[in-house]
Design a protein around this motif. Structure first.
Motif, mmCIF file in Angstrom:
data_model
loop_
_atom_site.group_PDB
_atom_site.id
_atom_site.type_symbol
_atom_site.label_atom_id
_atom_site.label_comp_id
_atom_site.label_asym_id
_atom_site.label_seq_id
_atom_site.Cartn_x
_atom_site.Cartn_y
_atom_site.Cartn_z
ATOM 1 N N SER A 72 -6.982 36.929 -18.725
ATOM 2 C CA SER A 72 -5.583 36.782 -18.291
ATOM 3 C C SER A 72 -5.327 35.441 -17.622
ATOM 4 O O SER A 72 -4.180 35.021 -17.486
ATOM 5 C CB SER A 72 -5.202 37.915 -17.344
ATOM 6 O OG SER A 72 -6.042 37.896 -16.192
ATOM 7 N N ILE A 99 -3.702 38.333 -27.251
ATOM 8 C CA ILE A 99 -2.824 37.698 -26.262
ATOM 9 C C ILE A 99 -2.085 38.780 -25.461
ATOM 10 O O ILE A 99 -2.038 38.746 -24.237
ATOM 11 C CB ILE A 99 -1.807 36.757 -26.962
ATOM 12 C CG1 ILE A 99 -2.524 35.618 -27.674
ATOM 13 C CG2 ILE A 99 -0.750 36.250 -26.003
ATOM 14 C CD1 ILE A 99 -3.183 34.598 -26.824
ATOM 15 N N HIS A 102 -4.143 41.032 -22.853
ATOM 16 C CA HIS A 102 -4.478 40.421 -21.566
ATOM 17 C C HIS A 102 -3.271 39.812 -20.859
ATOM 18 O O HIS A 102 -3.424 39.232 -19.779
ATOM 19 C CB HIS A 102 -5.558 39.355 -21.763
ATOM 20 C CG HIS A 102 -6.855 39.925 -22.247
ATOM 21 N ND1 HIS A 102 -7.666 40.706 -21.462
ATOM 22 C CD2 HIS A 102 -7.460 39.848 -23.457
ATOM 23 C CE1 HIS A 102 -8.728 41.078 -22.156
ATOM 24 N NE2 HIS A 102 -8.618 40.580 -23.370
ATOM 25 N N ILE A 104 -1.586 37.216 -21.621
ATOM 26 C CA ILE A 104 -1.782 35.770 -21.555
ATOM 27 C C ILE A 104 -0.467 35.065 -21.879
ATOM 28 O O ILE A 104 0.200 35.385 -22.849
ATOM 29 C CB ILE A 104 -2.885 35.331 -22.542
ATOM 30 C CG1 ILE A 104 -4.217 35.993 -22.187
ATOM 31 C CG2 ILE A 104 -3.021 33.816 -22.573
ATOM 32 C CD1 ILE A 104 -5.309 35.808 -23.228
ATOM 33 N N GLN A 106 0.230 31.163 -22.351
ATOM 34 C CA GLN A 106 -0.510 29.920 -22.378
ATOM 35 C C GLN A 106 0.210 28.835 -23.162
ATOM 36 O O GLN A 106 0.992 29.127 -24.050
ATOM 37 C CB GLN A 106 -1.885 30.161 -22.996
ATOM 38 C CG GLN A 106 -1.924 30.212 -24.512
ATOM 39 C CD GLN A 106 -1.229 31.408 -25.153
ATOM 40 O OE1 GLN A 106 -0.785 32.329 -24.489
ATOM 41 N NE2 GLN A 106 -1.117 31.383 -26.467
ATOM 42 N N VAL A 128 -9.117 28.030 -18.407
ATOM 43 C CA VAL A 128 -8.882 29.274 -17.688
ATOM 44 C C VAL A 128 -8.855 28.970 -16.182
ATOM 45 O O VAL A 128 -9.656 28.172 -15.693
ATOM 46 C CB VAL A 128 -10.005 30.293 -17.980
ATOM 47 C CG1 VAL A 128 -9.662 31.669 -17.450
ATOM 48 C CG2 VAL A 128 -10.321 30.359 -19.473
#
Length: 130
Positions: A72, A99, A102, A104, A106, A128
């Protein structure tokens, strides 16, 4: 850590990424080398692109976990592939599922390259934070 994302265009909500990620007061930053579908013996796994992506994700998750981070916390994810067309037709569901699993958000670059190590077809490179 405080994480803020910026995506000023309406079309951005239909992508699997954001245009910018700002991190304030991180406890640490992990810069991961590109991960590919390599087995525990260091041998490339010859398989279809989606199967390679699944193993690549497992390898990236293991690397992140062993370094004491969480998926994450991915803030930058570069995707290298030998065929963007094949990636979009055979891997998007796996990629989007990971994706979403988690949560995410990004910054991402997807790049088609001529070749990858060992004849592989997909590679993930991540930054990360925690």
């Amino acid at each position: 850590m405080e994480k803020n994302t910026t995506d000023p265009w309406e079309w951005g909500k239909y992508t699997n990424s954001v245009q910018a990620v700002e991190i304030k007061q991180p406890e640490g930053t992990l810069y991961c080398s590109g991960q590919v579908a390599i087995d525990a013996n260091g041998q490339p796994v010859a398989a279809d692109m989606n199967t390679q992506l699944e193993l690549t994700i497992q390898n990236l998750e293991q690397l992140i976990a062993e370094a004491g981070y969480q998926p994450s916390g991915v803030v930058r994810l570069n995707v290298y592939t030998t065929s963007t067309q094949e990636f979009f037709t055979s891997c998007v569901q796996t990629y989007q599922g990971w994706i979403a699993k988690h949560g995410i958000k990004q910054a991402t670059t997807l790049l088609e390259v001529k070749a990858l190590f060992g004849g592989l077809t997909v590679e993930l490179e991540a930054t990360v934070v925690k």
